[in-house]
Design a protein around this motif. Structure first.
Motif, PDB file in Angstrom:
ATOM      1  N   GLY A   1       0.817  -1.206   0.000  1.00 40.63           N
ATOM      2  CA  GLY A   1       0.000   0.000   0.000  1.00 40.63           C
ATOM      3  C   GLY A   1       0.846   1.247   0.000  1.00 40.63           C
ATOM      4  O   GLY A   1       2.034   1.220  -0.347  1.00 40.63           O
ATOM      5  N   SER A   2       0.226   2.343   0.396  1.00 43.13           N
ATOM      6  CA  SER A   2       0.891   3.642   0.435  1.00 43.13           C
ATOM      7  C   SER A   2       1.001   4.120   1.873  1.00 43.13           C
ATOM      8  O   SER A   2       0.298   3.637   2.774  1.00 43.13           O
ATOM      9  CB  SER A   2       0.093   4.667  -0.373  1.00 43.13           C
ATOM     10  OG  SER A   2      -1.187   4.881   0.226  1.00 43.13           O
ATOM     11  N   ALA A   3       1.863   5.107   2.098  1.00 42.04           N
ATOM     12  CA  ALA A   3       1.964   5.703   3.434  1.00 42.04           C
ATOM     13  C   ALA A   3       0.649   6.346   3.836  1.00 42.04           C
ATOM     14  O   ALA A   3       0.237   6.272   5.004  1.00 42.04           O
ATOM     15  CB  ALA A   3       3.096   6.723   3.461  1.00 42.04           C
ATOM     16  N   HIS A   4      -0.036   6.981   2.876  1.00 45.60           N
ATOM     17  CA  HIS A   4      -1.336   7.572   3.176  1.00 45.60           C
ATOM     18  C   HIS A   4      -2.327   6.494   3.618  1.00 45.60           C
ATOM     19  O   HIS A   4      -3.110   6.692   4.561  1.00 45.60           O
ATOM     20  CB  HIS A   4      -1.891   8.314   1.958  1.00 45.60           C
ATOM     21  CG  HIS A   4      -3.147   9.067   2.243  1.00 45.60           C
ATOM     22  ND1 HIS A   4      -4.395   8.488   2.168  1.00 45.60           N
ATOM     23  CD2 HIS A   4      -3.354  10.347   2.639  1.00 45.60           C
ATOM     24  CE1 HIS A   4      -5.311   9.367   2.486  1.00 45.60           C
ATOM     25  NE2 HIS A   4      -4.716  10.518   2.785  1.00 45.60           N
ATOM     26  N   GLY A   5      -2.291   5.346   2.939  1.00 40.16           N
ATOM     27  CA  GLY A   5      -3.166   4.256   3.335  1.00 40.16           C
ATOM     28  C   GLY A   5      -2.884   3.765   4.736  1.00 40.16           C
ATOM     29  O   GLY A   5      -3.805   3.456   5.507  1.00 40.16           O
ATOM     30  N   LEU A   6      -1.595   3.694   5.102  1.00 40.61           N
ATOM     31  CA  LEU A   6      -1.229   3.249   6.442  1.00 40.61           C
ATOM     32  C   LEU A   6      -1.679   4.243   7.504  1.00 40.61           C
ATOM     33  O   LEU A   6      -2.194   3.851   8.563  1.00 40.61           O
ATOM     34  CB  LEU A   6       0.279   3.027   6.527  1.00 40.61           C
ATOM     35  CG  LEU A   6       0.803   1.801   5.779  1.00 40.61           C
ATOM     36  CD1 LEU A   6       2.330   1.825   5.707  1.00 40.61           C
ATOM     37  CD2 LEU A   6       0.321   0.513   6.440  1.00 40.61           C
ATOM     38  N   ALA A   7      -1.487   5.534   7.246  1.00 41.97           N
ATOM     39  CA  ALA A   7      -1.934   6.540   8.212  1.00 41.97           C
ATOM     40  C   ALA A   7      -3.455   6.488   8.360  1.00 41.97           C
ATOM     41  O   ALA A   7      -3.989   6.584   9.480  1.00 41.97           O
ATOM     42  CB  ALA A   7      -1.479   7.926   7.778  1.00 41.97           C
ATOM     43  N   ARG A   8      -4.165   6.326   7.269  1.00 44.59           N
ATOM     44  CA  ARG A   8      -5.624   6.246   7.334  1.00 44.59           C
ATOM     45  C   ARG A   8      -6.066   4.988   8.083  1.00 44.59           C
ATOM     46  O   ARG A   8      -7.056   5.001   8.826  1.00 44.59           O
ATOM     47  CB  ARG A   8      -6.204   6.274   5.915  1.00 44.59           C
ATOM     48  CG  ARG A   8      -7.724   6.378   5.867  1.00 44.59           C
ATOM     49  CD  ARG A   8      -8.204   6.578   4.435  1.00 44.59           C
ATOM     50  NE  ARG A   8      -9.651   6.601   4.353  1.00 44.59           N
ATOM     51  CZ  ARG A   8     -10.410   7.687   4.521  1.00 44.59           C
ATOM     52  NH1 ARG A   8      -9.836   8.857   4.809  1.00 44.59           N
ATOM     53  NH2 ARG A   8     -11.724   7.629   4.426  1.00 44.59           N
ATOM     54  N   LEU A   9      -5.333   3.894   7.892  1.00 40.88           N
ATOM     55  CA  LEU A   9      -5.635   2.652   8.600  1.00 40.88           C
ATOM     56  C   LEU A   9      -5.592   2.862  10.111  1.00 40.88           C
ATOM     57  O   LEU A   9      -6.500   2.433  10.847  1.00 40.88           O
ATOM     58  CB  LEU A   9      -4.634   1.573   8.188  1.00 40.88           C
ATOM     59  CG  LEU A   9      -4.691   0.249   8.937  1.00 40.88           C
ATOM     60  CD1 LEU A   9      -6.004  -0.476   8.660  1.00 40.88           C
ATOM     61  CD2 LEU A   9      -3.502  -0.631   8.547  1.00 40.88           C
ATOM     62  N   TYR A  10      -4.548   3.523  10.595  1.00 47.69           N
ATOM     63  CA  TYR A  10      -4.431   3.729  12.033  1.00 47.69           C
ATOM     64  C   TYR A  10      -5.361   4.827  12.535  1.00 47.69           C
ATOM     65  O   TYR A  10      -5.725   4.831  13.714  1.00 47.69           O
ATOM     66  CB  TYR A  10      -2.980   3.973  12.421  1.00 47.69           C
ATOM     67  CG  TYR A  10      -2.220   2.673  12.561  1.00 47.69           C
ATOM     68  CD1 TYR A  10      -2.326   1.916  13.713  1.00 47.69           C
ATOM     69  CD2 TYR A  10      -1.423   2.188  11.522  1.00 47.69           C
ATOM     70  CE1 TYR A  10      -1.651   0.711  13.848  1.00 47.69           C
ATOM     71  CE2 TYR A  10      -0.749   0.990  11.646  1.00 47.69           C
ATOM     72  CZ  TYR A  10      -0.871   0.249  12.809  1.00 47.69           C
ATOM     73  OH  TYR A  10      -0.208  -0.957  12.935  1.00 47.69           O
ATOM     74  N   ALA A  11      -5.777   5.743  11.660  1.00 46.53           N
ATOM     75  CA  ALA A  11      -6.844   6.667  12.040  1.00 46.53           C
ATOM     76  C   ALA A  11      -8.152   5.897  12.246  1.00 46.53           C
ATOM     77  O   ALA A  11      -8.920   6.173  13.177  1.00 46.53           O
ATOM     78  CB  ALA A  11      -7.017   7.750  10.980  1.00 46.53           C
ATOM     79  N   ALA A  12      -8.390   4.909  11.380  1.00 48.80           N
ATOM     80  CA  ALA A  12      -9.567   4.058  11.545  1.00 48.80           C
ATOM     81  C   ALA A  12      -9.469   3.249  12.837  1.00 48.80           C
ATOM     82  O   ALA A  12     -10.472   3.039  13.531  1.00 48.80           O
ATOM     83  CB  ALA A  12      -9.712   3.127  10.344  1.00 48.80           C
TER      84      ALA A  12
END
Length: 388
Positions: A269-280
């Motif tokens: 994935g992307s770094a943005h996807g990872l940050a969004r994952l942990y926001a979730a």
């Protein structure tokens, strides 16, 4: 604001929210220090993306790539949905869910111990093959029949690949579906998260291969990799493509690995996807994924000290890594996971922050890239300055 003649103007692409300029400056300083270095960096504050940057020749804003053990954090969130529902009890014996596991001294091992690197099942005698890890039912059967390398609970040591197999088998036994299916349906798709555990063919066009650093050795020495006969050798025999022990080439640059998405190392994935994952994970994106009790149970420190396999200081919750003096990636509330290539992703509830970072080429010898640790520190300092 930068002027048209500022030599730093084209160093990174993307945006930062007002007040987060120090994070961009730190990111660009790293890019300027090494012309071969590429990275993606993303930070959420609550549900707002306050940093979304990319720079260097090896990645762009649309790129996705492999992150090795950062995948464990995503898999843990899928498993956490079953902890939250009560379908999995962390203090229940593993054999309750997986009866075949309760042999050869493993009958009293709890799910909590199994998922915090305490079970002594880093590999099996003779090692595991790529095919067995990709079809983890085969690997799980071998692990169920294996005598632990130490008495479970007496110490801990990093279960680099087998931890993913444990999560996959537990979820298969409890839910009847694969971890990859559960992650896609319950975690990723409802929240539009750009991180996959099992990459579909339709996303292959975006994949950027992970590159080795220019200083990497073609074949590490026996002493460096511990492949002769020490306990550390177990982690480097998982998995193997041939009968000879040695360094594995099993990783996300292999399309079979990307497609299969083994829960320990196969995420893309992307770094943005990872940050969004942990926001979730913190409840800021879509329907709350976990509740506070589940986050507390899974992120609470279970073990800390000298890792029996890695032979260095480590700190783990249930699956998740925790910050500690050697790797201070966040506050005392933070939880997440790094990867062998240098990627790092975590949630930090003290700051209501979520962080994702991916470098390319990968870093050596592995684990969180020190540049990511620095960027996290700059981000937290910036947030404190904005609040004061």
């Amino acid at each position: 604001m930068r002027g048209a003649g500022d030599h730093r103007a084209a160093v990174s692409r993307g945006r930062v929210a007002p007040g987060f300029e120090p994070v961009r400056e730190a990111f660009e300083t790293q890019l300027l220090a090494d012309s071969s270095h590429s990275a993606q960096l993303a930070v959420y504050w609550r549900d707002e993306p306050v940093v979304d940057l990319v720079g260097g020749p090896g990645l762009d804003a649309e790129s996705i790539t492999g992150v090795f053990s950062v995948t464990k954090g995503a898999a843990a969130l899928a498993l956490g949905t079953q902890v939250r529902s009560g379908a999995i009890d962390l203090d229940e014996r593993v054999g309750y869910y997986w009866p075949e596991f309760a042999q050869r001294g493993k009958g009293e091992v709890t799910v909590r111990q199994l998922l915090s690197h305490q079970a002594g099942l880093v590999s099996v005698d003779g090692g595991l093959t790529t095919a067995e890890v990709l079809d983890s039912r085969q690997a799980a059967a071998k692990l169920a029949a294996q005598r632990p390398a130490w008495r479970p609970g007496s110490t801990f040591g990093y279960h680099g690949v087998t931890l993913g197999i444990f999560m996959e088998e537990l979820l298969r036994r409890v839910t009847g579906v694969t971890l990859q299916e559960l992650y896609a349906s319950e975690v990723r798709a409802p929240r539009q998260i750009d991180f996959h555990v099992g990459l579909p063919e339709s996303e292959e066009r975006r994949y950027r291969p992970l590159l080795l650093p220019a200083t990497a050795q073609a074949e590490p020495s026996d002493e460096e990799w511990g492949i002769k006969d020490g306990l550390t050798s177990m982690i480097y025999r998982v998995p193997k493509r041939s009968g000879a022990p040695g360094r594995s080439d099993f990783g996300p640059n292999d399309r079979d690995v990307r497609a299969g998405g083994p829960a320990a190392i196969g995420g893309v994935g992307s770094a943005h996807g990872l940050a969004r994952l942990y926001a979730a994970a913190q409840g800021f994106i879509g329907e709350p994924l976990l509740d506070d009790e589940t986050i507390g149970e899974m992120s609470q420190q279970q073990v800390w000290g000298q890792d029996r396999i890695l032979c260095q200081e480590m700190c783990f919750g249930v699956v998740f890594q925790r910050p500690h003096p050697r790797v201070p990636f966040g506050s005392y509330h933070a939880f997440g996971h790094d990867g062998a290539g240098g990627a790092l992703a975590f949630a930090d509830p003290l700051y209501e922050m979520s962080f994702g970072y991916i470098p390319n080429p990968i870093v050596a010898p592995g684990g969180a890239d020190p540049r990511a640790i620095h960027l996290s520190a700059v981000t937290r300092r910036t947030m404190r300055a904005l609040w004061d």
